[in-house]
Design an enzyme around this catalytic site. Sequence first.
Site, PDB file in Angstrom:
ATOM      1  N   LYS A  78      32.795  44.968  33.549  1.00  0.00           N
ATOM      2  CA  LYS A  78      33.769  43.871  33.598  1.00  0.00           C
ATOM      3  C   LYS A  78      33.401  42.797  32.575  1.00  0.00           C
ATOM      4  CE  LYS A  78      35.989  40.728  36.930  1.00  0.00           C
ATOM      5  NZ  LYS A  78      35.950  40.187  38.303  1.00  0.00           N
ATOM      6  N   SER A 153      40.320  40.671  40.906  1.00  0.00           N
ATOM      7  CA  SER A 153      40.384  40.449  39.479  1.00  0.00           C
ATOM      8  C   SER A 153      39.732  41.545  38.641  1.00  0.00           C
ATOM      9  CB  SER A 153      39.713  39.112  39.150  1.00  0.00           C
ATOM     10  OG  SER A 153      38.336  39.157  39.456  1.00  0.00           O
ATOM     11  N   SER A 177      37.400  40.533  44.681  1.00  0.00           N
ATOM     12  CA  SER A 177      37.764  41.115  43.383  1.00  0.00           C
ATOM     13  C   SER A 177      37.170  42.468  43.042  1.00  0.00           C
ATOM     14  CB  SER A 177      37.420  40.142  42.264  1.00  0.00           C
ATOM     15  OG  SER A 177      38.408  39.163  42.198  1.00  0.00           O
TER      16      SER A 177
HETATM   17  N1  GLN Z   1      41.665  36.743  44.210  1.00  0.00           N
HETATM   18  C1  GLN Z   1      40.669  35.774  44.539  1.00  0.00           C
HETATM   19  C2  GLN Z   1      40.815  34.573  43.648  1.00  0.00           C
HETATM   20  O1  GLN Z   1      41.750  34.553  42.929  1.00  0.00           O
HETATM   21  C3  GLN Z   1      39.303  36.378  44.411  1.00  0.00           C
HETATM   22  C4  GLN Z   1      38.872  36.501  43.015  1.00  0.00           C
HETATM   23  C5  GLN Z   1      37.528  37.103  42.892  1.00  0.00           C
HETATM   24  O2  GLN Z   1      36.977  37.675  43.815  1.00  0.00           O
HETATM   25  N2  GLN Z   1      36.963  36.935  41.716  1.00  0.00           N
HETATM   26  O3  GLN Z   1      40.032  33.661  43.666  1.00  0.00           O
END
Ligand code: GLN
Length: 485
Positions: A78, A153, A177
Amino acid sequence: MELYSLTIHEAQEKLRQGEISSVELTESVLERIDAVEAKVGAYISLQPELAVRMAEMADERRAVGEDRPLLGIPLGIKDTIITHGVPTTAASKILDGFVPPFDATAIDRLRQAGAVFVGKTNCDEFAMGSSTEYSAFHPTRNPRNLNCVPGGSSGGSAAAVGAGEALGSLGSDTGGSVRLPASFCGVVGLKPTYGRVSRYGLIAFGSSLDQVGPITKDVEDAAILLNAIAGHDARDSTSLNAPVPNYVDEIKQGDGLKGIKVGIPQEYFTEGMEPGVAQTVRAAIDHLADLGAEPVEVSLPNTGYGIPAYYIVATAEASANLSRYDGVRFGLRQDGGDMWNTFSQTREAGFGPEVKRRIMLGTYALSAGYYDAYYLQAQKVRTLLRQDFERAFEKVDVMVSPVAPMVAFEINAKVDDPLQMYLTDVLTVSLNLAGVCGISIPCGFSEGMPVGLQIIGPALGESAILRTAYQYEQTTDWHKQPAEL
Ligand code: GLN
């Protein structure tokens, strides 16, 4: 069978037997990327020459008798994770052109284990989002249905594994995410206990929530990657100084699931849930019971406060963490004449709308008059959530739930509605707030798209969730149904 479709443990076996070389394996992955990447868009940047060189080195090491856990295995990383000499952007224009002079600890450990790096995977900008549509570069598409999002994400990491564009990958999980995209793409995603994996070199979003985690085709592969990256790191003061078991050995222990108490948190089967998701997960729970587990109804009464508390804590921490992007030290710089104008014009041009929204929310929540009303309250909720988990784990070994109330949705369905986007995380954020661990594994399909089963464990309960997941996987074949591209 094409080499790119092997799991890590299958590839390891063939490499060890001398049936294949790492160069052949890596080239198969690179050819697969050539064939499908234009459709999927899993990567922000690819380093094919570097990958082949790393593979050649792995083959040379093997030829002189070396064997390491990931020797010659091609992985995707990532783009929120720092890689020495390879551009790292966190999918933000503000880091465009940034080439880090060091490795994250997780990367360093993968290198020690012999891994090959194929490229940096796409994600929401600074990991803020649930669909990978907030990447500043391009959206990623779900390999199972190109009209749908891969989740986020870490959507690029999950799509890459689901599409055969990497044997495994690393993502990062602040509120879901790793688990959410794993669930949407039909692969396995593990969020370790807070502190289990070093955060050194993980681009910070919410520092008290962030964890690096593996995304793989099956549970054994998740154990292999966790073995490689887990453990204490003097460079991260929040990393836990606890022994790292051999998770691959751990998962194969025990007599089925006999004697394992599996909690079913009633608050995790909410009203708005898609019926197909609820049915699929209920069937998975019945299957766990058939394997000898004892289902127990439990309650996590403060679950409803998870999302509001998360979006205060995560944005507050993000607003502080993102203050370092000012055009002086890394990446983009918009010259505004004097210092303050340079700062503000760089940030205006470099951050996307979701990141700006979060910086504003977080700054507001931390501001003098509102700190007590928001941030302090959220921290108290966090304690309550942790106690919810502690109480439940007095009665059960693991808990199970869906990963999300829905399957992968269509591209553009939620991108203009941040609150709807935030709700996709309703079943994942509490684990990060409490610091416990969780894994998403494929457990069936609803409306043609994969459904993820979330198995939740207490702090440092990785062995328990991996073992439960492994037993389930050994007796089902949801993980053996590759995306057709
Ligand atoms: N979807 C969540 C957010 O937007 C979690 C994101 C994540 O785990 N990086 O904060």
